[in-house]
Design a protein around this motif. Structure first.
Motif, PDB file in Angstrom:
ATOM      1  N   SER A  74       7.412  -2.658   0.598  1.00  0.00           N
ATOM      2  CA  SER A  74       6.192  -2.577   1.396  1.00  0.00           C
ATOM      3  C   SER A  74       5.028  -2.270   0.470  1.00  0.00           C
ATOM      4  O   SER A  74       5.189  -1.581  -0.526  1.00  0.00           O
ATOM      5  CB  SER A  74       6.291  -1.472   2.443  1.00  0.00           C
ATOM      6  N   VAL A  75       3.875  -2.763   0.828  1.00  0.00           N
ATOM      7  CA  VAL A  75       2.670  -2.501   0.054  1.00  0.00           C
ATOM      8  C   VAL A  75       1.995  -1.241   0.596  1.00  0.00           C
ATOM      9  O   VAL A  75       1.780  -1.126   1.801  1.00  0.00           O
ATOM     10  CB  VAL A  75       1.696  -3.698   0.131  1.00  0.00           C
ATOM     11  N   VAL A  76       1.711  -0.306  -0.310  1.00  0.00           N
ATOM     12  CA  VAL A  76       1.006   0.920   0.054  1.00  0.00           C
ATOM     13  C   VAL A  76      -0.085   1.176  -0.980  1.00  0.00           C
ATOM     14  O   VAL A  76      -0.097   0.577  -2.050  1.00  0.00           O
ATOM     15  CB  VAL A  76       1.954   2.141   0.124  1.00  0.00           C
ATOM     16  N   GLY A  77      -0.970   2.085  -0.667  1.00  0.00           N
ATOM     17  CA  GLY A  77      -2.039   2.442  -1.587  1.00  0.00           C
ATOM     18  C   GLY A  77      -1.540   3.254  -2.773  1.00  0.00           C
ATOM     19  O   GLY A  77      -0.414   3.778  -2.764  1.00  0.00           O
ATOM     20  N   VAL A  78      -2.379   3.363  -3.765  1.00  0.00           N
ATOM     21  CA  VAL A  78      -2.041   4.084  -4.993  1.00  0.00           C
ATOM     22  C   VAL A  78      -1.692   5.544  -4.705  1.00  0.00           C
ATOM     23  O   VAL A  78      -0.718   6.082  -5.234  1.00  0.00           O
ATOM     24  CB  VAL A  78      -3.197   3.982  -6.011  1.00  0.00           C
ATOM     25  N   GLU A  79      -2.471   6.194  -3.843  1.00  0.00           N
ATOM     26  CA  GLU A  79      -2.208   7.609  -3.549  1.00  0.00           C
ATOM     27  C   GLU A  79      -0.879   7.795  -2.824  1.00  0.00           C
ATOM     28  O   GLU A  79      -0.171   8.768  -3.074  1.00  0.00           O
ATOM     29  CB  GLU A  79      -3.343   8.201  -2.728  1.00  0.00           C
ATOM     30  N   THR A  80      -0.523   6.876  -1.962  1.00  0.00           N
ATOM     31  CA  THR A  80       0.754   6.968  -1.266  1.00  0.00           C
ATOM     32  C   THR A  80       1.902   6.753  -2.252  1.00  0.00           C
ATOM     33  O   THR A  80       2.900   7.482  -2.217  1.00  0.00           O
ATOM     34  CB  THR A  80       0.828   5.949  -0.115  1.00  0.00           C
ATOM     35  N   ALA A  81       1.759   5.784  -3.132  1.00  0.00           N
ATOM     36  CA  ALA A  81       2.788   5.550  -4.153  1.00  0.00           C
ATOM     37  C   ALA A  81       2.941   6.786  -5.038  1.00  0.00           C
ATOM     38  O   ALA A  81       4.070   7.193  -5.373  1.00  0.00           O
ATOM     39  CB  ALA A  81       2.438   4.324  -4.977  1.00  0.00           C
ATOM     40  N   ASP A  82       1.820   7.412  -5.403  1.00  0.00           N
ATOM     41  CA  ASP A  82       1.860   8.625  -6.220  1.00  0.00           C
ATOM     42  C   ASP A  82       2.535   9.765  -5.468  1.00  0.00           C
ATOM     43  O   ASP A  82       3.349  10.506  -6.039  1.00  0.00           O
ATOM     44  CB  ASP A  82       0.443   9.020  -6.632  1.00  0.00           C
ATOM     45  N   LEU A  83       2.234   9.905  -4.194  1.00  0.00           N
ATOM     46  CA  LEU A  83       2.869  10.932  -3.369  1.00  0.00           C
ATOM     47  C   LEU A  83       4.380  10.741  -3.339  1.00  0.00           C
ATOM     48  O   LEU A  83       5.149  11.693  -3.504  1.00  0.00           O
ATOM     49  CB  LEU A  83       2.302  10.896  -1.950  1.00  0.00           C
ATOM     50  N   ILE A  84       4.819   9.511  -3.164  1.00  0.00           N
ATOM     51  CA  ILE A  84       6.254   9.226  -3.117  1.00  0.00           C
ATOM     52  C   ILE A  84       6.904   9.520  -4.471  1.00  0.00           C
ATOM     53  O   ILE A  84       7.971  10.138  -4.542  1.00  0.00           O
ATOM     54  CB  ILE A  84       6.501   7.775  -2.675  1.00  0.00           C
ATOM     55  N   GLU A  85       6.249   9.093  -5.541  1.00  0.00           N
ATOM     56  CA  GLU A  85       6.776   9.339  -6.877  1.00  0.00           C
ATOM     57  C   GLU A  85       6.928  10.839  -7.147  1.00  0.00           C
ATOM     58  O   GLU A  85       7.967  11.289  -7.646  1.00  0.00           O
ATOM     59  CB  GLU A  85       5.844   8.715  -7.911  1.00  0.00           C
ATOM     60  N   ARG A  86       5.934  11.611  -6.786  1.00  0.00           N
ATOM     61  CA  ARG A  86       5.993  13.061  -6.989  1.00  0.00           C
ATOM     62  C   ARG A  86       7.060  13.704  -6.097  1.00  0.00           C
ATOM     63  O   ARG A  86       7.737  14.649  -6.509  1.00  0.00           O
ATOM     64  CB  ARG A  86       4.641  13.691  -6.723  1.00  0.00           C
ATOM     65  N   SER A  87       7.204  13.189  -4.894  1.00  0.00           N
ATOM     66  CA  SER A  87       8.208  13.723  -3.975  1.00  0.00           C
ATOM     67  C   SER A  87       9.619  13.466  -4.501  1.00  0.00           C
ATOM     68  O   SER A  87      10.486  14.341  -4.441  1.00  0.00           O
ATOM     69  CB  SER A  87       8.055  13.102  -2.591  1.00  0.00           C
ATOM     70  N   TRP A  98      10.400  12.999  -7.643  1.00  0.00           N
ATOM     71  CA  TRP A  98      10.546  13.868  -8.813  1.00  0.00           C
ATOM     72  C   TRP A  98      10.944  15.286  -8.379  1.00  0.00           C
ATOM     73  O   TRP A  98      11.874  15.887  -8.937  1.00  0.00           O
ATOM     74  CB  TRP A  98       9.243  13.913  -9.609  1.00  0.00           C
ATOM     75  N   ALA A  99      10.262  15.833  -7.374  1.00  0.00           N
ATOM     76  CA  ALA A  99      10.554  17.187  -6.900  1.00  0.00           C
ATOM     77  C   ALA A  99      11.953  17.261  -6.295  1.00  0.00           C
ATOM     78  O   ALA A  99      12.681  18.228  -6.505  1.00  0.00           O
ATOM     79  CB  ALA A  99       9.502  17.632  -5.878  1.00  0.00           C
ATOM     80  N   TRP A 100      12.332  16.217  -5.566  1.00  0.00           N
ATOM     81  CA  TRP A 100      13.665  16.177  -4.958  1.00  0.00           C
ATOM     82  C   TRP A 100      14.739  16.213  -6.051  1.00  0.00           C
ATOM     83  O   TRP A 100      15.708  16.957  -5.958  1.00  0.00           O
ATOM     84  CB  TRP A 100      13.787  14.904  -4.113  1.00  0.00           C
ATOM     85  N   ARG A 101      14.550  15.424  -7.095  1.00  0.00           N
ATOM     86  CA  ARG A 101      15.513  15.402  -8.207  1.00  0.00           C
ATOM     87  C   ARG A 101      15.509  16.735  -8.949  1.00  0.00           C
ATOM     88  O   ARG A 101      16.563  17.271  -9.310  1.00  0.00           O
ATOM     89  CB  ARG A 101      15.185  14.266  -9.165  1.00  0.00           C
TER      90      ARG A 101
END
Length: 69
Positions: free
Chosen positions: A47-60, A62-65
Motif C-alpha cells: 500500500s502507498v502511504v506518506g513518508v511520516e507513516t512509513a517512518d512511524l511503521i519503521e520506528r514501531s 524497530w521498537a518491537w524488535r
C-alpha cells in the motif's frame, strides 16, 4: 492529546492544533479513510502511504524488535 503551550503566539497554537488534526486524520483506526485503516484493510498487500507513516511503521518495528515485542 493534551498540549500545554506557555508564552506562545496564537499562530503557534493554531499550528499545533492543525498538526494534531492532521495526524489524527492519517493515523486514526476509527476513520475508514485514514492511512492506518487502509493499511489494515490491505491485509499485508503493498500500500502507498506518506513518508511520516512509513517512518512511524519503521520506528514501531524497530521498537518491537528491540523490546522483544
Amino acid at each position: 492529546a493534551h498540549v500545554l503551550l506557555h508564552g506562545t503566539e496564537f499562530d503557534a497554537v493554531e499550528a499545533v492544533s492543525a498538526r494534531l488534526h492532521d495526524l489524527e486524520r492519517r493515523w486514526s483506526r476509527f476513520r475508514d479513510e485514514s492511512e492506518l485503516s487502509r493499511l489494515n484493510g490491505a491485509a499485508g498487500r503493498p500500500s502507498v502511504v506518506g513518508v511520516e507513516t512509513a517512518d512511524l511503521i519503521e520506528r514501531s518495528v524497530w521498537a518491537w524488535r528491540r523490546t522483544g515485542g
